[in-house]
Design an enzyme around this catalytic site. Structure first.
Site, PDB file in Angstrom:
ATOM      1  N   HIS A  37     -11.726   1.914   2.399  1.00 37.43           N
ATOM      2  CA  HIS A  37     -11.252   2.617   1.445  1.00 37.43           C
ATOM      3  C   HIS A  37     -12.077   2.996   0.303  1.00 37.43           C
ATOM      4  CE1 HIS A  37      -6.531   1.822   2.343  1.00 37.43           C
ATOM      5  NE2 HIS A  37      -7.367   2.398   3.481  1.00 37.43           N
ATOM      6  N   ASP A  66     -10.110   3.879   9.751  1.00 37.19           N
ATOM      7  CA  ASP A  66      -9.461   2.897  10.663  1.00 37.19           C
ATOM      8  C   ASP A  66     -10.170   2.649  11.875  1.00 37.19           C
ATOM      9  OD1 ASP A  66      -7.476   2.039   8.579  1.00 37.19           O
ATOM     10  OD2 ASP A  66      -6.842   4.320   8.539  1.00 37.19           O
ATOM     11  N   ASP A  74      -7.131  -4.122   9.844  1.00 39.98           N
ATOM     12  CA  ASP A  74      -6.546  -2.640   9.673  1.00 39.98           C
ATOM     13  C   ASP A  74      -7.231  -1.667  10.319  1.00 39.98           C
ATOM     14  OD1 ASP A  74      -4.739  -1.029   9.127  1.00 39.98           O
ATOM     15  OD2 ASP A  74      -5.301  -0.906   6.788  1.00 39.98           O
ATOM     16  N   ASP A 115     -12.173   9.127   8.613  1.00 35.20           N
ATOM     17  CA  ASP A 115     -11.133   8.310   9.166  1.00 35.20           C
ATOM     18  C   ASP A 115     -11.638   6.564   8.637  1.00 35.20           C
ATOM     19  OD1 ASP A 115      -9.241   6.975  10.726  1.00 35.20           O
ATOM     20  OD2 ASP A 115     -10.759   6.184  12.020  1.00 35.20           O
ATOM     21  N   ASP A 154      -9.514  -2.954   1.398  1.00 36.16           N
ATOM     22  CA  ASP A 154      -9.730  -2.246   2.880  1.00 36.16           C
ATOM     23  C   ASP A 154     -11.178  -1.853   2.837  1.00 36.16           C
ATOM     24  OD1 ASP A 154      -9.670  -0.396   4.874  1.00 36.16           O
ATOM     25  OD2 ASP A 154      -7.521  -0.836   4.876  1.00 36.16           O
ATOM     26  N   GLU A 179      -2.957  -2.877  -2.713  1.00 37.86           N
ATOM     27  CA  GLU A 179      -4.231  -2.327  -1.926  1.00 37.86           C
ATOM     28  C   GLU A 179      -4.513  -0.730  -2.453  1.00 37.86           C
ATOM     29  OE1 GLU A 179      -3.196  -1.964   2.289  1.00 37.86           O
ATOM     30  OE2 GLU A 179      -5.481  -0.783   2.638  1.00 37.86           O
ATOM     31  N   TRP A 221       0.830  -1.191  -0.050  1.00 43.10           N
ATOM     32  CA  TRP A 221      -0.025   0.047   0.196  1.00 43.10           C
ATOM     33  C   TRP A 221       0.797   1.239  -0.052  1.00 43.10           C
ATOM     34  CZ3 TRP A 221      -0.368   4.052   3.773  1.00 43.10           C
ATOM     35  CH2 TRP A 221      -1.122   5.020   3.423  1.00 43.10           C
ATOM     36  N   HIS A 238      -8.532  -6.138   4.252  1.00 42.83           N
ATOM     37  CA  HIS A 238      -8.258  -5.216   5.510  1.00 42.83           C
ATOM     38  C   HIS A 238      -9.572  -4.842   6.053  1.00 42.83           C
ATOM     39  CE1 HIS A 238      -3.799  -3.893   4.935  1.00 42.83           C
ATOM     40  NE2 HIS A 238      -3.850  -5.044   5.135  1.00 42.83           N
ATOM     41  N   LYS A 261      -7.053   2.723  -2.416  1.00 44.55           N
ATOM     42  CA  LYS A 261      -7.575   3.520  -1.766  1.00 44.55           C
ATOM     43  C   LYS A 261      -8.233   4.772  -2.419  1.00 44.55           C
ATOM     44  CE  LYS A 261      -6.611   5.765   2.681  1.00 44.55           C
ATOM     45  NZ  LYS A 261      -5.688   6.025   3.697  1.00 44.55           N
TER      46      LYS A 261
END
Ligand code: RNT
Ligand code: ZN
Length: 421
Positions: A264, A298, A328, A296, A261, A228, A187, A288, A230
């Site tokens: 993302h 995460d 993640d 955010d 992810d 990965e 990533w 992920h 995003k």
């Protein structure tokens, strides 16, 4: 929490309830015990790593100042051990390159070798864990421009290509030593805060860099390459080089894994709906699992509808062997060991719920055009006693049932993490 006799009694009732639908709860638990979740080391120290850098950078950020984060590899391993002892099943460790142990010597990222991860590999061996790995393409002066593998500066680009190559070798060694393939994920943060006029150039350079990194064919028995995507990061709001379309194309063309992810994508997009699409064209993917909240991507994973939907998709599509599940998230505002446990236990609960579904019955209803029964059953399933099966599973796996694990984390906090200054 109630004693084991009570838990068994409640489980017995649940077992019968599921059996009426043709679901074998014992078999579900057996399948569940074989699923390894890859626990990300970086929840334990707010994506700090051991290179003495100040923070993650690259458009990701851990907020909060809860005391007690791990400062050394030994502390991080101890925290992981504590977390894993309170999570049912046998899992994996997902390590980032910035967690190398170099005995105080400065080793550049492009010069890292498996030697710098010996302690991690030995620890994984001792604990019966497989390992996954990630290049660290951020938190480094050569990433300060905001561009790494797609950099127009040839020296910078080359440096990161070399890092990518080094990481594949390290990953392959981890896989071989531990006897289970290592998923090595790439990533990069590359992107622009504001509207670029050349979206094409960086993407062409990224493709070239990836080709250079993956040029050497490596044995898939030990190493699985993954890329990965995003949508945006902090400071790369207008343009991210490694977008979803970019990496989907790259992964299909080059037969790498694609990493989805869950934080993302656009907020109304869901990864649960993407799995069967990308799996039509790819052999394997990496997840992920994370939780996006506004800006955010995460937050700590919880048992949300979407988490359940992801787990259900994996089970319904018979993808358990082809989907690698990694976590993640990073939250520095709560107890970090607890964060790991909450997120991982939720992921496992979601998989259990998926495994307890009468999939064939539901699919027969759908195939027969009986959408009334399909909806009725899906809603009835939501109040079936999966909690009783989960408690029994924890009991059998010899980890605390219900919220009892938190007491152990509190004791650990009092005796260990709170003493870190
Ligand atoms: C960042 C990506 C990436 C990182 C970790 C630390 O948005 O999700 O996977 O979170 O590599
Ligand atoms: Zn990620």
């Amino acid at each position: 929490m109630s004693n084991s006799k009570d838990i068994e009694k409640v489980y017995e009732t649940a077992r019968q309830r599921y059996a009426e639908l043709g679901v074998d709860t014992d078999k579900a638990m057996d399948r569940l015990s074989k699923i390894a979740i890859s626990l990300h080391c970086w929840q334990g120290d707010d994506v700090g790593g051991f290179e003495g850098s100040e923070g993650p950078s690259g458009g990701i950020m851990a907020t909060g100042s809860y005391p007690g984060k791990a400062r050394t590899a030994d502390e991080l391993r101890a925290d992981l051990e504590k977390a894993m002892s309170l999570i049912p099943g046998r899992h994996r460790l997902n390590l980032h390159a910035m967690y190398a142990e170099t005995a105080g010597k400065k080793i550049e990222r492009n010069e890292l070798t498996a030697e710098h991860f010996t302690a991690w590999i030995d620890w994984a061996k001792d604990n019966g864990l497989g390992m996954d790995f990630n290049g660290t393409f951020f938190a480094h002066p050569k990433a300060d421009s905001g561009f790494t593998l797609s950099s127009a500066d040839e020296g910078t680009r080359k440096f990161w290509v070399e890092h990518g190559i080094a990481c594949r070798k390290i990953g392959a060694r981890m896989g071989k030593e531990l006897g289970t393939p290592c998923v090595a994920n790439v990533w990069i943060p590359d992107g622009y805060k504001d509207i670029p006029v050349d979206r094409k150039g960086p993407r062409h350079r990224l493709r070239k860099s990836l080709d250079e990194i993956f040029a050497e064919k490596m044995d898939r028995t030990w190493l699985l390459d993954s890329v990965e995507s995003k949508l945006f990061g902090i400071g790369s709001e207008s343009y991210v080089v490694g977008s979803h379309e970019f990496y989907l194309g790259y992964a299909i063309e080059n037969k790498t894994l694609l990493c989805l992810d869950t934080g993302h994508f656009h907020p109304t997009e869901v990864v649960s709906d993407k799995i069967s699409s990308v799996m039509t064209f790819l052999d394997e993917i990496l997840l992920h699992v994370s939780r996006g909240v506004r800006w955010d991507s995460d937050h700590v994973v919880i048992l949300s509808d979407e988490l359940r939907a992801i787990a259900e998709e994996i089970v319904r599509g018979d993808y358990l062997k082809r989907v690698h599940i990694g976590l993640d998230f990073f939250d520095a505002s709560i107890n970090r060991v607890a964060a790991w446990i909450i997120g991982t236990r939720c992921m496992i609960k979601a998989l259990l719920i998926g495994l307890l579904e009468p999939v064939e019955k539901l699919q027969a209803m759908e195939a027969g055009g009986d959408h009334t029964s399909r909806l009725a059953m899906l809603e009835e399933l939501k109040t079936l006693p999966f909690g009783a099966v989960w408690d029994y599973y924890c009991l059998k796996q010899d980890v605390p049932v219900g919220g009892d694990w938190l007491k152990e984390v509190r004791t650990y906090e009092e005796k260990v993490t709170s003493l870190r200054r």
